[in-house]
Design an enzyme around this catalytic site. Structure first.
Site, short mmCIF file in Angstrom:
data_model
loop_
_atom_site.label_atom_id
_atom_site.label_comp_id
_atom_site.label_asym_id
_atom_site.label_seq_id
_atom_site.Cartn_x
_atom_site.Cartn_y
_atom_site.Cartn_z
N ASP A 84 1.21 -0.74 0.29
CA ASP A 84 -0.08 -0.19 -0.37
C ASP A 84 0.80 1.22 0.00
O ASP A 84 2.40 1.24 -0.11
CB ASP A 84 -1.48 0.02 1.18
CG ASP A 84 0.22 0.16 2.63
OD1 ASP A 84 0.50 0.02 2.69
OD2 ASP A 84 -1.09 0.67 3.47
N CYS A 140 3.41 -2.63 3.53
CA CYS A 140 2.76 -2.03 4.40
C CYS A 140 3.05 -1.55 5.30
O CYS A 140 4.60 -1.21 5.75
CB CYS A 140 1.39 -2.59 4.43
SG CYS A 140 0.88 -2.96 6.24
N THR A 149 3.51 -1.69 8.64
CA THR A 149 4.15 -2.28 9.98
C THR A 149 4.45 -3.49 8.97
O THR A 149 4.93 -4.20 10.09
CB THR A 149 2.42 -1.94 10.75
OG1 THR A 149 1.44 -2.86 9.96
CG2 THR A 149 2.61 -1.18 11.36
N HIS A 195 11.37 -23.71 9.27
CA HIS A 195 10.25 -24.61 9.80
C HIS A 195 8.85 -23.85 9.23
O HIS A 195 8.14 -24.63 9.17
CB HIS A 195 10.41 -23.02 11.29
CG HIS A 195 11.18 -23.70 12.38
ND1 HIS A 195 11.55 -24.12 13.28
CD2 HIS A 195 12.58 -24.02 11.61
CE1 HIS A 195 12.51 -24.49 14.16
NE2 HIS A 195 12.72 -24.12 12.65
N HIS A 200 7.63 -30.27 10.93
CA HIS A 200 7.63 -29.68 9.92
C HIS A 200 6.47 -29.46 9.43
O HIS A 200 5.10 -28.59 9.07
CB HIS A 200 8.36 -28.10 9.89
CG HIS A 200 10.17 -27.81 10.99
ND1 HIS A 200 9.09 -27.56 12.24
CD2 HIS A 200 10.73 -27.79 11.24
CE1 HIS A 200 9.91 -26.69 12.63
NE2 HIS A 200 11.45 -27.98 11.91
C1 RB5 Z 1 -1.43 2.60 6.67
O1 RB5 Z 1 -1.90 3.97 7.07
C2 RB5 Z 1 -1.53 1.52 7.37
O2 RB5 Z 1 -2.40 1.39 8.61
C3 RB5 Z 1 -0.69 0.13 6.86
O3 RB5 Z 1 0.10 0.74 6.02
C4 RB5 Z 1 -0.43 -1.01 7.21
O4 RB5 Z 1 0.24 -0.73 8.72
C5 RB5 Z 1 -1.45 -1.63 8.43
O5 RB5 Z 1 -1.25 -3.12 8.86
#
Ligand code: RB5
Length: 142
Positions: free
Chosen positions: A7, A64, A66, A97, A133
């Site tokens: 994203d 993304c 995180t 694993h 595994h």
């Molecule tokens: C976008 O702002 C953010 O929420 C997305 O990139 C991600 O971190 C979601 O888990």
């Protein structure tokens, strides 16, 4: 063939990953997004996941902000084992694993230097093929 998706929060890091793949002559397909405009990560997770379960691509890398949201979305697709990694130890372990087929990274969490080491570890570590595994992965699939 490696499937890529992100994203807006992962777009910049995905561009670094693309450069790494090109420098290493590794084939990839970018399923978007294609700029830093705000967008919804589930659609890119789904596109990458479908590319893997259909056999079009072997592995995927999703980014993304995180790595978490996009991995949760990808893991909804049967056959996908997406792992969020913030270090090389887990990237190696999840290949050995879990036979993870998708690496998820946080563009707001890891810098490009570490991220590319994680990508390198993920792409170059084989599944152990260890019976215990295999059994555990089968239980997940069931
Ligand atoms: C976008 O702002 C953010 O929420 C997305 O990139 C991600 O971190 C979601 O888990």
């Amino acid at each position: 063939m490696i499937a890529l998706g992100s994203d807006h929060g992962g777009f910049a890091l995905k561009q670094e990953i693309i450069k790494y793949l090109e420098d290493n002559k590794l084939e990839y397909k970018d399923y978007g997004c294609y700029d830093e405009n705000s967008c919804d990560y589930p659609q890119y997770a789904k596109a990458v996941a479908n590319a893997i379960v259909s056999g079009e691509c072997d592995k995927g890398i999703l980014v993304c902000g995180t790595g978490i949201g996009i991995s949760i979305a990808a893991n909804k697709v049967k056959g996908i084992r997406a792992a969020v990694c913030t270090d090389c130890f887990t990237a190696e372990a999840t290949r050995q694993h879990n036979n993870a087929n998708v690496l998820a990274l946080g563009g707001r969490v890891v810098g490009a230097g570490l991220a590319l080491k994680i990508v390198d570890t993920f792409l170059n570590t084989e599944f152990s093929n260890d019976e215990r595994h295999i059994r555990r992965i089968s239980q997940i699939e069931d």
